[in-house]
Every structure is written in structure tokens, then in C-alpha cells.
Design a protein around this motif. Structure first.
Motif, PDB file in Angstrom:
ATOM      1  N   VAL A 288      29.446  73.651 -58.134  1.00  0.00           N
ATOM      2  CA  VAL A 288      28.192  73.208 -57.535  1.00  0.00           C
ATOM      3  C   VAL A 288      27.679  74.188 -56.488  1.00  0.00           C
ATOM      4  N   ASN A 289      28.589  74.793 -55.727  1.00  0.00           N
ATOM      5  CA  ASN A 289      28.171  75.570 -54.556  1.00  0.00           C
ATOM      6  C   ASN A 289      28.066  77.074 -54.762  1.00  0.00           C
ATOM      7  N   ASN A 290      28.824  77.644 -55.695  1.00  0.00           N
ATOM      8  CA  ASN A 290      28.822  79.092 -55.846  1.00  0.00           C
ATOM      9  C   ASN A 290      27.751  79.546 -56.835  1.00  0.00           C
ATOM     10  N   VAL A 291      27.360  80.816 -56.719  1.00  0.00           N
ATOM     11  CA  VAL A 291      26.329  81.376 -57.590  1.00  0.00           C
ATOM     12  C   VAL A 291      26.897  82.591 -58.317  1.00  0.00           C
ATOM     13  N   GLY A 292      26.204  82.986 -59.397  1.00  0.00           N
ATOM     14  CA  GLY A 292      26.659  84.144 -60.154  1.00  0.00           C
ATOM     15  C   GLY A 292      25.606  84.600 -61.130  1.00  0.00           C
ATOM     16  N   SER A 293      26.012  85.458 -62.058  1.00  0.00           N
ATOM     17  CA  SER A 293      25.062  86.037 -63.004  1.00  0.00           C
ATOM     18  C   SER A 293      24.588  85.035 -64.041  1.00  0.00           C
ATOM     19  N   ARG A 294      25.378  83.981 -64.254  1.00  0.00           N
ATOM     20  CA  ARG A 294      24.978  82.916 -65.181  1.00  0.00           C
ATOM     21  C   ARG A 294      25.242  81.599 -64.471  1.00  0.00           C
ATOM     22  N   ASN A 295      24.272  81.191 -63.707  1.00  0.00           N
ATOM     23  CA  ASN A 295      24.462  80.094 -62.774  1.00  0.00           C
ATOM     24  C   ASN A 295      24.489  78.735 -63.465  1.00  0.00           C
ATOM     25  N   VAL A 296      25.262  77.829 -62.883  1.00  0.00           N
ATOM     26  CA  VAL A 296      25.269  76.424 -63.294  1.00  0.00           C
ATOM     27  C   VAL A 296      24.664  75.636 -62.149  1.00  0.00           C
ATOM     28  N   ASP A 297      23.466  75.086 -62.358  1.00  0.00           N
ATOM     29  CA  ASP A 297      22.827  74.377 -61.258  1.00  0.00           C
ATOM     30  C   ASP A 297      23.277  72.920 -61.212  1.00  0.00           C
ATOM     31  N   LEU A 298      22.820  72.206 -60.199  1.00  0.00           N
ATOM     32  CA  LEU A 298      23.264  70.834 -59.989  1.00  0.00           C
ATOM     33  C   LEU A 298      22.897  69.940 -61.170  1.00  0.00           C
ATOM     34  N   GLU A 299      21.723  70.162 -61.732  1.00  0.00           N
ATOM     35  CA  GLU A 299      21.312  69.331 -62.860  1.00  0.00           C
ATOM     36  C   GLU A 299      22.161  69.612 -64.098  1.00  0.00           C
ATOM     37  N   ASP A 300      22.588  70.859 -64.275  1.00  0.00           N
ATOM     38  CA  ASP A 300      23.528  71.174 -65.360  1.00  0.00           C
ATOM     39  C   ASP A 300      24.823  70.394 -65.174  1.00  0.00           C
ATOM     40  N   PHE A 301      25.316  70.407 -63.942  1.00  0.00           N
ATOM     41  CA  PHE A 301      26.558  69.709 -63.629  1.00  0.00           C
ATOM     42  C   PHE A 301      26.415  68.214 -63.914  1.00  0.00           C
ATOM     43  N   LYS A 302      25.341  67.624 -63.448  1.00  0.00           N
ATOM     44  CA  LYS A 302      25.130  66.188 -63.621  1.00  0.00           C
ATOM     45  C   LYS A 302      24.938  65.808 -65.088  1.00  0.00           C
ATOM     46  N   ALA A 303      24.384  66.721 -65.866  1.00  0.00           N
ATOM     47  CA  ALA A 303      24.154  66.436 -67.285  1.00  0.00           C
ATOM     48  C   ALA A 303      25.450  66.436 -68.082  1.00  0.00           C
ATOM     49  N   THR A 304      26.449  67.184 -67.622  1.00  0.00           N
ATOM     50  CA  THR A 304      27.680  67.311 -68.399  1.00  0.00           C
ATOM     51  C   THR A 304      28.857  66.543 -67.826  1.00  0.00           C
ATOM     52  N   VAL A 305      28.903  66.373 -66.524  1.00  0.00           N
ATOM     53  CA  VAL A 305      30.038  65.682 -65.900  1.00  0.00           C
ATOM     54  C   VAL A 305      29.628  64.246 -65.613  1.00  0.00           C
ATOM     55  N   ARG A 306      29.874  63.377 -66.589  1.00  0.00           N
ATOM     56  CA  ARG A 306      29.479  61.972 -66.472  1.00  0.00           C
ATOM     57  C   ARG A 306      30.587  61.100 -67.057  1.00  0.00           C
ATOM     58  N   GLY A 307      30.781  59.926 -66.440  1.00  0.00           N
ATOM     59  CA  GLY A 307      31.817  59.030 -66.917  1.00  0.00           C
ATOM     60  C   GLY A 307      33.194  59.624 -66.699  1.00  0.00           C
TER      61      GLY A 307
END
Length: 333
Positions: free
Chosen positions: A194-213
Motif C-alpha cells: 500500500v505504501n511503497n512505490v515503484g516502476s509498476r505501482n499497485v495503488d490502493l484501489e488495486d489492493f482493495k479490488a484483489t484483497v477481499r474476504g
């Protein structure tokens, strides 16, 4: 510094144990690290960087009564709302089966749902040796917690011990430490995405879309990684979503080769229909190419299936694993 406001909140005795032993420098970008407890004596031992909120009337605990802890938290509603104000995502860490971690976490997940804050809960649950009363209590409150949390993970002590035996571990303290390390790695990995950045970023909405349940997570260096994530086995073929993030050190001359090998192993383990998000992040705190691998979107976890079937013992668990062709997952709710 991340513009996303993130909180790691340890609840109760086990939550404070994690905060005391977790390498806080590894989650340096987190906005706040907070202890919510009823035991003032335990809170006094925490690192100075940890914010302390004692919800009890006396600071002397709850007598292992989760209803008391729930009531204490409920009475501090306005203080807890202020604590959570402006937060985008919160990671709760707690043990279930006794007082504060069980009752206060239940109220806090109700509150985050009410406030629209994305919550991820890392739980440690009791073993058979703790007795049916404690296990039933943990299961009762866990059901309430996962109803309100957006994502959750359950590190169960029975499975920790069985895995330790399978690895040839003979010392009981070392066996339990495997579970603790799983918790530490899970918290660090989740926060890092959630907090780190890079050349192929994973944003908060990406995280929320995949990490559920319910979800499983593994963090490992390149040389230690395999898709046989061998604690709390999940069948990756049943995963509906997956998130894999490669972490790069400051210097790595062979990062391409290592990254491709990790991705190949992950892709071969997943159902072709699984929705997958990948990322590449920079992490100055590591020395080798590493991966954070999450699988989620399960209808039901294997640990829940096993409990419902009443199956106990290492032999039965291995039989289930073989019949299910289990290939992945490290930590499972």
C-alpha cells in the motif's frame, strides 16, 4: 512519504506483542502505529513510537471477558472515531479467544465499516489444547469480525504446530515462533504494497479490488520462494483474485531473471480464470529480489472446511491436501 493514510493497530495482548516484536522500521511509511488495549502495564512496554489508547476504566484488563472489552470500546466510541479520522486503510492485529483482542476488535471492525474505512484483520486463533470453550468463543467473535472486515486472515495455532512438526521442529517455542513470524511478515507485506512505490505501482484501489474476504499471503526472497506456500494450505486453483508484487533492492544485477522466474511459478499455479494484478516496487530495506504474493476470493477456507468436517490430526490434514491437489498459500483465514 505516502499520501495514503494507513494505520496498523494492535488490539489486546497479542496485538501489543506483535507491535513490540515487529521491526517497525520495516513499515516506516505507515502513518500511525497504535495500541488499543485495556492493560496499561503491557502498553508501558511498547516502543515509544507506538501511540497508546487504553479503553478500560482501570487499565487492569477485562478478566478475559470479550463482552466487557466490547463495552469498553463502545463507551470510547468518540475517541476511537477520532483515532480513525481520515484513515484510508487500517490493519488490525489481534488474538482471539480471550478478552480485549476478541471483544474490542469486534467493535472496531463494526466502526470501520460504519465509517467506510477499508479494514484488513490479521487474526491468531487458539488450538485444540486451549479447550472447546475458548475455541468456540474465538469462532463466535471471528464470525462477527469477518462480517464487517473487508479482508481477513487467520493464523491458527493447530496448523502452525502441525507445520512445525512436518518441518522437523522439536522445540515448542520455535514452533510457535513460526506463527508469530507469519504474522510479522503478513503485516509488513500488506503495508509495503500500500505504501511503497515503484516502476509498476499497485495503488490502493488495486489492493482493495484483489484483497477481499479470506486471503493467503506469502513474503519471501527470490531464493526462498516457491508456490508451495506451505503453512495453512489453500488451493490456488480456487482463488478468484491474486496480487503479486516484486520488491527490488537498491542494487540487483540479475533482477530480470529472478522476476521472470517468480512470475512463471505464480502463473503456473493459478487458475487461468483468476483475475491477477502484478506490481514492481522499490524497497531500500531488502538485499535481494523478493515477492509478496496474495491469493484471495475463496468461497470457504480449508481450515473452515476441516473444522466443519470435524477432522483432526496431521494425517487427516495431509489426506485433505493430497485429495485437493493443494499447491499454494502460506497464511489462510
Amino acid at each position: 512519504m505516502s499520501t495514503i493514510k494507513t494505520q496498523v493497530i494492535g488490539v489486546g495482548g497479542y496485538g501489543d506483542f506483535v507491535l513490540s516484536n515487529l521491526d517497525l522500521s520495516a513499515i516506516a511509511n505507515v502513518s500511525e502505529v497504535i495500541s488499543v488495549n485495556t492493560d496499561a502495564q503491557i502498553q508501558e512496554t511498547l516502543p515509544v513510537s507506538v501511540k497508546r489508547i487504553n479503553i478500560s476504566e482501570t487499565g487492569k484488563g477485562t478478566g478475559a471477558n470479550p463482552d466487557t472489552a466490547y463495552s469498553f470500546a463502545q463507551a470510547r466510541r468518540e475517541q476511537l472515531i477520532e483515532m480513525l479520522r481520515g484513515t484510508d486503510i487500517v490493519f488490525f492485529v489481534a488474538g482471539l479467544g480471550k478478552g480485549t483482542g476478541t471483544g474490542a476488535t469486534t467493535y472496531l471492525t463494526e466502526l470501520t465499516k460504519e465509517l467506510g474505512i477499508y479494514s484488513v484483520v490479521v487474526l491468531r486463533t487458539p488450538e485444540q489444547a486451549d479447550g472447546n470453550s475458548r475455541i468456540n468463543l474465538a469462532n463466535e467473535y471471528k464470525a462477527r469480525i469477518v462480517k464487517n472486515a473487508d479482508a481477513y486472515i487467520d493464523i491458527n495455532n493447530d496448523t502452525v504446530l502441525e507445520h512445525a512438526i512436518a518441518q522437523g521442529v522439536e522445540d515448542i517455542e520455535k514452533a510457535y515462533s513460526l506463527g508469530n513470524q507469519s504474522v510479522f511478515d503478513a503485516v509488513r507485506g500488506l503495508v509495503s504494497i500500500v505504501n511503497n512505490v515503484g516502476s509498476r505501482n499497485v495503488d490502493l484501489e488495486d489492493f482493495k479490488a484483489t484483497v477481499r474476504g479470506s486471503f493467503g499471503i506469502k513474503t519471501a526472497t527470490h531464493d526462498a520462494f516457491s508456490t508451495d506456500l506451505n503453512i495453512y494450505a489453500l488451493n490456488s486453483q480456487e482463488a478468484r483474485t491474486a496480487l503479486s508484487v516484486i520488491e527490488l533492492p537498491v542494487q540487483s544485477s540479475d533482477s530480470l531473471k529472478k522476476t521472470m522466474a517468480i512470475r512463471k511459478a505464480i502463473n503456473e499455479s493459478l487458475n487461468p480464470e483468476c483475475s491477477q494484478i502484478t506490481g514492481i516496487l522499490n524497497n531500500p530495506n531488502i538485499e535481494d529480489v523478493s515477492v509478496i504474493y496474495i491469493v484471495s476470493g475463496f468461497e470457504k477456507t480449508l481450515s473452515e472446511i476441516r473444522r466443519e468436517a470435524g477432522m483432526k490430526g496431521l494425517q487427516n490434514r495431509y489426506a485433505i491436501a493430497n485429495s485437493s491437489k493443494i499447491e499454494t498459500a502460506e497464511i489462510v483465514a
